[in-house]
Write a protein that holds these residues in place. Sequence first.
Motif, PDB file in Angstrom:
ATOM      1  N   SER A 514     -15.258  23.928  18.261  1.00  0.00           N
ATOM      2  CA  SER A 514     -16.088  24.412  17.759  1.00  0.00           C
ATOM      3  C   SER A 514     -17.548  23.698  17.849  1.00  0.00           C
ATOM      4  O   SER A 514     -18.607  24.326  17.703  1.00  0.00           O
ATOM      5  CB  SER A 514     -15.820  24.901  16.188  1.00  0.00           C
ATOM      6  OG  SER A 514     -16.070  23.692  15.561  1.00  0.00           O
ATOM      7  N   VAL A 515     -17.506  22.518  18.516  1.00  0.00           N
ATOM      8  CA  VAL A 515     -18.576  21.688  19.096  1.00  0.00           C
ATOM      9  C   VAL A 515     -19.672  21.637  17.911  1.00  0.00           C
ATOM     10  O   VAL A 515     -19.575  21.459  16.704  1.00  0.00           O
ATOM     11  CB  VAL A 515     -19.076  22.351  20.390  1.00  0.00           C
ATOM     12  CG1 VAL A 515     -19.801  21.207  21.336  1.00  0.00           C
ATOM     13  CG2 VAL A 515     -17.724  22.875  21.295  1.00  0.00           C
ATOM     14  N   ALA A 516     -20.840  22.018  18.421  1.00  0.00           N
ATOM     15  CA  ALA A 516     -22.045  21.710  17.697  1.00  0.00           C
ATOM     16  C   ALA A 516     -22.183  22.435  16.117  1.00  0.00           C
ATOM     17  O   ALA A 516     -22.948  22.381  15.316  1.00  0.00           O
ATOM     18  CB  ALA A 516     -23.460  21.788  18.423  1.00  0.00           C
ATOM     19  N   ASN A 517     -21.215  23.680  16.215  1.00  0.00           N
ATOM     20  CA  ASN A 517     -21.403  24.561  15.028  1.00  0.00           C
ATOM     21  C   ASN A 517     -20.882  23.581  13.910  1.00  0.00           C
ATOM     22  O   ASN A 517     -21.068  24.045  12.773  1.00  0.00           O
ATOM     23  CB  ASN A 517     -20.283  25.687  15.589  1.00  0.00           C
ATOM     24  CG  ASN A 517     -20.652  26.636  16.146  1.00  0.00           C
ATOM     25  OD1 ASN A 517     -21.562  27.620  15.845  1.00  0.00           O
ATOM     26  ND2 ASN A 517     -20.046  26.504  17.580  1.00  0.00           N
ATOM     27  N   ILE A 518     -20.013  22.620  14.279  1.00  0.00           N
ATOM     28  CA  ILE A 518     -19.398  21.919  13.204  1.00  0.00           C
ATOM     29  C   ILE A 518     -20.672  21.302  12.054  1.00  0.00           C
ATOM     30  O   ILE A 518     -20.632  21.646  11.023  1.00  0.00           O
ATOM     31  CB  ILE A 518     -18.687  20.669  13.579  1.00  0.00           C
ATOM     32  CG1 ILE A 518     -17.098  21.041  14.375  1.00  0.00           C
ATOM     33  CG2 ILE A 518     -18.184  20.086  12.237  1.00  0.00           C
ATOM     34  CD1 ILE A 518     -16.276  20.322  14.809  1.00  0.00           C
ATOM     35  N   TYR A 519     -21.665  20.465  12.866  1.00  0.00           N
ATOM     36  CA  TYR A 519     -22.803  19.975  11.861  1.00  0.00           C
ATOM     37  C   TYR A 519     -23.675  21.109  11.633  1.00  0.00           C
ATOM     38  O   TYR A 519     -24.206  20.997  10.688  1.00  0.00           O
ATOM     39  CB  TYR A 519     -23.204  18.550  12.547  1.00  0.00           C
ATOM     40  CG  TYR A 519     -23.383  18.606  14.107  1.00  0.00           C
ATOM     41  CD1 TYR A 519     -24.470  19.085  14.689  1.00  0.00           C
ATOM     42  CD2 TYR A 519     -22.555  17.866  15.002  1.00  0.00           C
ATOM     43  CE1 TYR A 519     -24.785  19.227  15.869  1.00  0.00           C
ATOM     44  CE2 TYR A 519     -22.727  17.994  16.180  1.00  0.00           C
ATOM     45  CZ  TYR A 519     -23.795  18.419  16.720  1.00  0.00           C
ATOM     46  OH  TYR A 519     -24.076  18.518  18.206  1.00  0.00           O
ATOM     47  N   GLY A 715     -12.938  29.560  13.587  1.00  0.00           N
ATOM     48  CA  GLY A 715     -12.351  29.056  12.194  1.00  0.00           C
ATOM     49  C   GLY A 715     -12.721  27.879  11.620  1.00  0.00           C
ATOM     50  O   GLY A 715     -12.697  27.620  10.615  1.00  0.00           O
ATOM     51  N   VAL A 716     -13.002  26.847  12.580  1.00  0.00           N
ATOM     52  CA  VAL A 716     -13.226  25.291  12.087  1.00  0.00           C
ATOM     53  C   VAL A 716     -14.807  25.286  11.232  1.00  0.00           C
ATOM     54  O   VAL A 716     -14.876  25.036  10.253  1.00  0.00           O
ATOM     55  CB  VAL A 716     -13.170  24.518  13.234  1.00  0.00           C
ATOM     56  CG1 VAL A 716     -13.795  23.095  12.591  1.00  0.00           C
ATOM     57  CG2 VAL A 716     -11.654  24.490  13.852  1.00  0.00           C
ATOM     58  N   PRO A 717     -15.840  25.968  11.660  1.00  0.00           N
ATOM     59  CA  PRO A 717     -17.224  25.694  11.169  1.00  0.00           C
ATOM     60  C   PRO A 717     -17.356  25.980   9.806  1.00  0.00           C
ATOM     61  O   PRO A 717     -17.818  25.417   8.813  1.00  0.00           O
ATOM     62  CB  PRO A 717     -17.973  26.243  12.156  1.00  0.00           C
ATOM     63  CG  PRO A 717     -17.382  26.735  13.312  1.00  0.00           C
ATOM     64  CD  PRO A 717     -15.959  26.697  13.101  1.00  0.00           C
ATOM     65  N   PRO A 718     -16.778  27.122   9.119  1.00  0.00           N
ATOM     66  CA  PRO A 718     -17.082  27.566   7.920  1.00  0.00           C
ATOM     67  C   PRO A 718     -16.160  26.684   6.861  1.00  0.00           C
ATOM     68  O   PRO A 718     -16.642  26.604   5.736  1.00  0.00           O
ATOM     69  CB  PRO A 718     -16.795  28.860   7.752  1.00  0.00           C
ATOM     70  CG  PRO A 718     -15.709  29.253   8.809  1.00  0.00           C
ATOM     71  CD  PRO A 718     -16.166  28.329  10.105  1.00  0.00           C
ATOM     72  N   ILE A 719     -15.275  25.983   7.342  1.00  0.00           N
ATOM     73  CA  ILE A 719     -14.298  25.208   6.437  1.00  0.00           C
ATOM     74  C   ILE A 719     -15.195  24.034   5.657  1.00  0.00           C
ATOM     75  O   ILE A 719     -15.036  23.909   4.458  1.00  0.00           O
ATOM     76  CB  ILE A 719     -13.225  24.877   7.035  1.00  0.00           C
ATOM     77  CG1 ILE A 719     -12.409  25.940   7.548  1.00  0.00           C
ATOM     78  CG2 ILE A 719     -12.164  23.779   6.036  1.00  0.00           C
ATOM     79  CD1 ILE A 719     -11.699  26.941   6.142  1.00  0.00           C
ATOM     80  N   PRO A 720     -15.772  23.152   6.308  1.00  0.00           N
ATOM     81  CA  PRO A 720     -16.325  21.988   5.811  1.00  0.00           C
ATOM     82  C   PRO A 720     -17.325  22.302   4.746  1.00  0.00           C
ATOM     83  O   PRO A 720     -17.304  21.808   3.172  1.00  0.00           O
ATOM     84  CB  PRO A 720     -16.770  21.126   6.949  1.00  0.00           C
ATOM     85  CG  PRO A 720     -15.912  21.247   8.085  1.00  0.00           C
ATOM     86  CD  PRO A 720     -15.571  22.914   7.876  1.00  0.00           C
TER      87      PRO A 720
END
Lengths: 746, 151
Positions: A514-519, A715-720
């Motif tokens: 999910s790359v830059a979406n994470i931060y 699915g990864v970016p919204p979790i943190p």
Amino acid sequence: MSVTVLSRRGFLDTIFSAGALVLSAPLVSEAASKADAAAWHPSVYLGIETDGTVLIVSHRSEMGTGIRSVLPMLLADELDADWKRVKVEQAIGDTRYGSQNTDGSCSIRDFYDAIREAGASARLMLERAAASKWNVPVGECQVKLHQVVHEKSGKKAGLGELVKLASTQQAPKAAELKFKSPADYRYIGKDTPMIDADDIVTGKGQFGYDAKMPGMLIASIERPPVYGSSVAKVDDTEARKVAGVAQTVTLDKFQPPQMFKQLGGVAVLANSTWAAMQARKKLKVEWTASPNAEYESGAYKSKLAEAARKPQKVVRKVGDVDAALAGAAKTHEAEYYVPLLSHAPMEPPAAVAEFKDGKVVTWAATQNPQAVQEAVSEALGIKKEDVTCHVTLLGGGFGRKSKPDYVVEAALLSKKAGKPVKVVWTREDDIRFDYYHAVAAMYMKAGLDASGKTTGWLQRSVFPTIGSTFNADARYGQEFEMGMGWMDVPFDIPNHRAENGPAQNHVRIGWMRSVANIYHAFAVHSFVDELAHLAGKDPVQYLLSTLGPDRKITIPPEGDLKYWNNTMPQEKYPVDTARLRRVIEIAAEKSGWANKKPGNGRALGIAAHRSFLSYIAAVVEIEMGSDGKIRIPRVDFAVDCGTILHPDRVKSQFEGAGVFGASIARMGEITAANGQIQQSNFHNYPVARMNEAPRETHVHIVPSTDLPAGVGEPGVPPIPPAICNAIYRATGKRVRELPLKRHGLA
Amino acid sequence: MIRLKINGTSRQYEGDPDMPLLWFLRDNLELTGTKYGCGMGLCGSCTVHVDGKAARACVTPMKSIEGKNVLTIEGLSAKGDHPLQRAWKQCAVAQCGYCQPGQIMQAASLLKEKPKPTDADIEAAMQGNICRCGTYERIRKAVKIAAGVQA
């Protein structure tokens, strides 16, 4: 599209026996075709043996998404083949298959049409063959579960019987093709089991670490501890005394840019893994100086944060943010930080290669066998076509295994040793020499009017770009990084500006799930939650009102930056706020948001993010333990990723994304001191274990006939941010710097 | 010379007595179902049974298992139909699959000791086994199905 009956070619010989009907369907991914349509002759291959066996080539890599099963299932279904008589063969790297880079959550999106067309074409050709054989109208012949049937006369013929005749048929034109109605699918939408399930539970699955070649040596490599340094001096006397050691090899320093070149260092080649690993510890290596030796994560973090506080390059501009902030009833600012992260797939990088007679054959756990061909051919000065890359199962990928530096190592060492060489990375190698997910600092400022509505929004991010891996001078976020949750924040805010500042990399920077979406998502969706509380509103209600009325947003170019949109035209895959609104409403409803008010150390948090063209909302429930640490009893995902083929594998990807996101939020952190990475294994780079993962994950899929979109990553970016938003509601503590472990919360 | 039994077959080993069992299985016997994941006993990918109990092959030196019985994923059942293997398929647990042999061996050891494990038992037994794909919820469900307790 046109389908041609191919003359048999070299790379098919390994898969199909003589006499097989081999179809080729042009299969350029849309992105690739736009890049250079003329240079590509990609195809996917389907073969039918005279005994009726249907051979389907999986040209994408299997790392846990199920793609190696699901795309062939789609083809088999469209052909109406009997799945029990289908054999799936894994493709070698070859541009004729189209893009094989199993990355970017695009396998279904890019190949959905072409795979169906391949199946439908073959079906029609077989029906035409039967019609001519029986001298009946083709419209009366139909493939039904692996045979062509003529209902009127009761005639039947197996697919294998018709191979010879079918292969003389003209390939149908696109307009002649008829596709199955989804209601008639036998395998698609039915949660058909994965083809590798038996092998996996019995230990027979063959991964890169398991690959072997006769007479191979095993190599373990001592790499430069600081990025950019190289071997100054080596004393291998003690290493060579270890029983089983054949030789040591000093690898050259790479010339920038990094690309997928190997890092250099000293390799120990031995007849066993243990001997290679033990002897490597006895090497005495002196390293040259590197400008990156000053790299220290604390100082670097301050530098990024400082840059984020200053005006930077504008990447999106709507209205007049400065005026809006000056005239706001209330303003709010916040800074966010996400550290470097390592992929840490359970299988560390591994590949075996043999250089012989100017050619390389390799077996590798790779997401991108064509990148293997390119990188190996460049490193050895041979033709790309002279690199044969077989793809094993991948023990996790997450983006790490689309960078084939480890395959380059194996090929170079084989050339030096004159024997096949298997390179195995230890866990320590994997964590200390990754292509890291970028560390990032974000600065956010907003202005609210008297009613609490956001009227102005400023966002700045600063991070070392993935571009630096391909161009040593790159300092700003690339188009694709800006397109990941930064240029495309879909809020209905009249004055909105997004900026990006420069940063110098000191390690290899790469893309991770999910790359830059994470931060970006962490900052954007934490900040909107902060504004909700500032306005005294319910976070879900505030999110919906900030999202504004249902509309399709066109993101205009800003300067030389175009909106990336995962390489897809915005007309085809628009930013559609109605779809985002719907998933927010579903996630809220299914999680019981309205009734589960925060209390007793429990609370829900929400975040909703569009990435990889999919719309995802996540509601995370957290519970504060008596030890002050969080637990995650439940996650509800609402998922709109367009047309889906295998509901259970979609669900499993979101279950996994919940755990991956929980690892990032709870404990993910790579740091450097004196230029060296300080983490090395799961004791100091922990990832979520069973007791730290979400206990229950509910995946609510929005039924859709829209174009297929991404599943593996979004699915990864919204979790943190959803976790941190829940923590705020449970405790009043706002976490703006990950991971939670730093705050004693995990 | 170290003698031991692996999946019921007598084997012998001559070489560095400190070499972990993992490499004997993988390099010498080509039993590659037992996976390398960390080399420090931190991730559980290399889980096998030594005399019926779960052990991490990556930190089990050959010299420590003289005369012992080792069971690997390849020896868990003759036809791949151990209740756990069946439950694993029923729940479609695996994603990439790399850690799953270790997960199954760990779970098999749990069920030997506690045929009807509680949630807490499962969590305690399985938290040494990392799955980076994040299949934990299905692992828990599959263990319960295999054990015949409410899933």
